[in-house]
Write a protein that holds these residues in place. Sequence first.
Motif, PDB file in Angstrom:
ATOM      1  N   GLY A 138     -33.601 -17.394 -10.357  1.00 37.00           N
ATOM      2  CA  GLY A 138     -34.279 -18.296  -9.455  1.00 37.00           C
ATOM      3  C   GLY A 138     -34.368 -19.695 -10.025  1.00 37.00           C
ATOM      4  O   GLY A 138     -34.313 -19.896 -11.244  1.00 37.00           O
ATOM      5  N   LEU A 139     -34.509 -20.651  -9.127  1.00 35.09           N
ATOM      6  CA  LEU A 139     -34.695 -22.053  -9.509  1.00 35.09           C
ATOM      7  C   LEU A 139     -35.730 -22.665  -8.560  1.00 35.09           C
ATOM      8  O   LEU A 139     -35.418 -22.956  -7.405  1.00 35.09           O
ATOM      9  N   PRO A 140     -36.969 -22.836  -9.015  1.00 35.86           N
ATOM     10  CA  PRO A 140     -37.962 -23.512  -8.185  1.00 35.86           C
ATOM     11  C   PRO A 140     -37.870 -25.021  -8.383  1.00 35.86           C
ATOM     12  O   PRO A 140     -37.933 -25.511  -9.518  1.00 35.86           O
ATOM     13  N   LEU A 141     -37.695 -25.768  -7.319  1.00 38.97           N
ATOM     14  CA  LEU A 141     -37.571 -27.218  -7.441  1.00 38.97           C
ATOM     15  C   LEU A 141     -38.940 -27.876  -7.535  1.00 38.97           C
ATOM     16  O   LEU A 141     -39.937 -27.339  -7.029  1.00 38.97           O
ATOM     17  N   PRO A 142     -39.020 -29.046  -8.145  1.00 41.09           N
ATOM     18  CA  PRO A 142     -40.297 -29.761  -8.217  1.00 41.09           C
ATOM     19  C   PRO A 142     -40.774 -30.176  -6.819  1.00 41.09           C
ATOM     20  O   PRO A 142     -39.961 -30.280  -5.889  1.00 41.09           O
ATOM     21  N   PRO A 143     -42.074 -30.432  -6.653  1.00 40.25           N
ATOM     22  CA  PRO A 143     -42.601 -30.843  -5.348  1.00 40.25           C
ATOM     23  C   PRO A 143     -41.872 -32.045  -4.752  1.00 40.25           C
ATOM     24  O   PRO A 143     -41.656 -32.104  -3.540  1.00 40.25           O
ATOM     25  N   ALA A 144     -41.471 -32.987  -5.587  1.00 38.18           N
ATOM     26  CA  ALA A 144     -40.794 -34.182  -5.082  1.00 38.18           C
ATOM     27  C   ALA A 144     -39.438 -33.864  -4.454  1.00 38.18           C
ATOM     28  O   ALA A 144     -38.895 -34.669  -3.687  1.00 38.18           O
ATOM     29  N   HIS A 145     -38.904 -32.700  -4.762  1.00 46.73           N
ATOM     30  CA  HIS A 145     -37.618 -32.282  -4.200  1.00 46.73           C
ATOM     31  C   HIS A 145     -37.790 -31.146  -3.187  1.00 46.73           C
ATOM     32  O   HIS A 145     -36.864 -30.372  -2.955  1.00 46.73           O
ATOM     33  N   GLY A 146     -38.973 -31.045  -2.628  1.00 45.72           N
ATOM     34  CA  GLY A 146     -39.210 -30.083  -1.556  1.00 45.72           C
ATOM     35  C   GLY A 146     -39.809 -28.768  -1.981  1.00 45.72           C
ATOM     36  O   GLY A 146     -40.091 -27.905  -1.159  1.00 45.72           O
ATOM     37  N   LYS A 147     -40.009 -28.586  -3.281  1.00 44.65           N
ATOM     38  CA  LYS A 147     -40.621 -27.355  -3.805  1.00 44.65           C
ATOM     39  C   LYS A 147     -39.918 -26.107  -3.280  1.00 44.65           C
ATOM     40  O   LYS A 147     -40.539 -25.083  -3.018  1.00 44.65           O
ATOM     41  N   ARG A 148     -38.609 -26.186  -3.113  1.00 44.03           N
ATOM     42  CA  ARG A 148     -37.826 -25.046  -2.639  1.00 44.03           C
ATOM     43  C   ARG A 148     -37.637 -24.030  -3.755  1.00 44.03           C
ATOM     44  O   ARG A 148     -37.623 -24.379  -4.941  1.00 44.03           O
ATOM     45  N   ARG A 149     -37.464 -22.781  -3.373  1.00 38.41           N
ATOM     46  CA  ARG A 149     -37.156 -21.722  -4.328  1.00 38.41           C
ATOM     47  C   ARG A 149     -35.746 -21.230  -4.021  1.00 38.41           C
ATOM     48  O   ARG A 149     -35.504 -20.641  -2.972  1.00 38.41           O
ATOM     49  N   ILE A 150     -34.851 -21.466  -4.941  1.00 36.33           N
ATOM     50  CA  ILE A 150     -33.442 -21.145  -4.745  1.00 36.33           C
ATOM     51  C   ILE A 150     -33.109 -19.870  -5.512  1.00 36.33           C
ATOM     52  O   ILE A 150     -33.457 -19.733  -6.689  1.00 36.33           O
ATOM     53  N   ALA A 151     -32.463 -18.940  -4.839  1.00 32.99           N
ATOM     54  CA  ALA A 151     -32.081 -17.670  -5.455  1.00 32.99           C
ATOM     55  C   ALA A 151     -30.568 -17.587  -5.563  1.00 32.99           C
ATOM     56  O   ALA A 151     -29.856 -17.826  -4.578  1.00 32.99           O
ATOM     57  N   ILE A 152     -30.086 -17.271  -6.756  1.00 30.32           N
ATOM     58  CA  ILE A 152     -28.656 -17.073  -6.971  1.00 30.32           C
ATOM     59  C   ILE A 152     -28.472 -15.851  -7.865  1.00 30.32           C
ATOM     60  O   ILE A 152     -29.450 -15.293  -8.379  1.00 30.32           O
ATOM     61  N   VAL A 153     -27.238 -15.455  -8.053  1.00 34.79           N
ATOM     62  CA  VAL A 153     -26.903 -14.418  -9.034  1.00 34.79           C
ATOM     63  C   VAL A 153     -25.748 -14.925  -9.886  1.00 34.79           C
ATOM     64  O   VAL A 153     -24.913 -15.711  -9.433  1.00 34.79           O
ATOM     65  N   LEU A 154     -25.719 -14.485 -11.133  1.00 29.54           N
ATOM     66  CA  LEU A 154     -24.616 -14.802 -12.030  1.00 29.54           C
ATOM     67  C   LEU A 154     -24.138 -13.532 -12.718  1.00 29.54           C
ATOM     68  O   LEU A 154     -24.920 -12.597 -12.913  1.00 29.54           O
ATOM     69  N   ALA A 155     -22.884 -13.521 -13.106  1.00 27.58           N
ATOM     70  CA  ALA A 155     -22.368 -12.424 -13.930  1.00 27.58           C
ATOM     71  C   ALA A 155     -22.901 -12.604 -15.350  1.00 27.58           C
ATOM     72  O   ALA A 155     -23.130 -13.731 -15.795  1.00 27.58           O
ATOM     73  N   PRO A 156     -23.113 -11.516 -16.078  1.00 30.36           N
ATOM     74  CA  PRO A 156     -23.624 -11.633 -17.455  1.00 30.36           C
ATOM     75  C   PRO A 156     -22.810 -12.581 -18.322  1.00 30.36           C
ATOM     76  O   PRO A 156     -23.368 -13.315 -19.136  1.00 30.36           O
ATOM     77  N   ARG A 157     -21.501 -12.606 -18.158  1.00 30.50           N
ATOM     78  CA  ARG A 157     -20.643 -13.467 -18.995  1.00 30.50           C
ATOM     79  C   ARG A 157     -20.867 -14.951 -18.708  1.00 30.50           C
ATOM     80  O   ARG A 157     -20.462 -15.810 -19.505  1.00 30.50           O
ATOM     81  N   GLU A 158     -21.489 -15.263 -17.562  1.00 31.91           N
ATOM     82  CA  GLU A 158     -21.705 -16.668 -17.184  1.00 31.91           C
ATOM     83  C   GLU A 158     -22.996 -17.236 -17.766  1.00 31.91           C
ATOM     84  O   GLU A 158     -23.278 -18.418 -17.614  1.00 31.91           O
ATOM     85  N   ILE A 159     -23.760 -16.378 -18.436  1.00 33.15           N
ATOM     86  CA  ILE A 159     -25.007 -16.813 -19.067  1.00 33.15           C
ATOM     87  C   ILE A 159     -24.748 -17.072 -20.544  1.00 33.15           C
ATOM     88  O   ILE A 159     -24.279 -16.188 -21.267  1.00 33.15           O
TER      89      ILE A 159
END
Length: 215
Positions: free
Chosen positions: A61-82
């Motif tokens: 997840g990536l929660p954006l700061p209030p100034a950027h809309g306070k959106r909560r973005i959900a993504i997935v990554l493969a283990p090798r991409e971390i």
Amino acid sequence: MVEVLERHTMVKASIAAWNAVMIQHHELAKEPVIEGWARAGHPLVVRRPGCSDTAGTIPLGLPLPPAHGKRRIAIVLAPREIIEHKPPPLLAEAAAAAPSAWRTTIDRLLELCPETRTFGSLAWEYLTGLPYLSQGSDLDLLWPVSAVRQANTLPSRIAEIAQQAPVRLDGEIVAAAGGVQWRELAGDDDDEVLVKGPTVVHTMTKAAFLGGLLP
């Protein structure tokens, strides 16, 4: 087999992986703060899997700061991409980014449990330097039972600090079975509590949870 990372674990994606995410989700790439997230060295946070998440990937997840809309973005990554993963920051470290009005409360919390960690607005402001904190922010905390000599008294001692705090204390007490919202453990009306594990939610008795038992 994919390594199971605990909720609240902070991870960093490779720049190549993040660029691929931006191509896949071109609507996100329109936000400069999101498009440049990995290049800025900012982390993502491990969340519980959702029904639509692809098997074998790590839900983030990536929660954006209030100034950027306070959106909560959900993504997935493969283990090798971390390229890195670590626990959320210690409260003692993140305290440098906290409002001065919180200082006495933070000192009391660290006296109670020096290994307390923080997530939420304070952690994100500390880790990114972006303005996440506002007048309505909670202080989100994780208290490890393993670091406390008398685990059974931890909920009541947190409650004492919360009563005098200028900020709402939120978060979980964490044991071997997972995390439980601290107010559930501080109350005396229910013997069973809701335990949030890395992938599932289950119930246990308070005594079993605080005793470090597995479900």
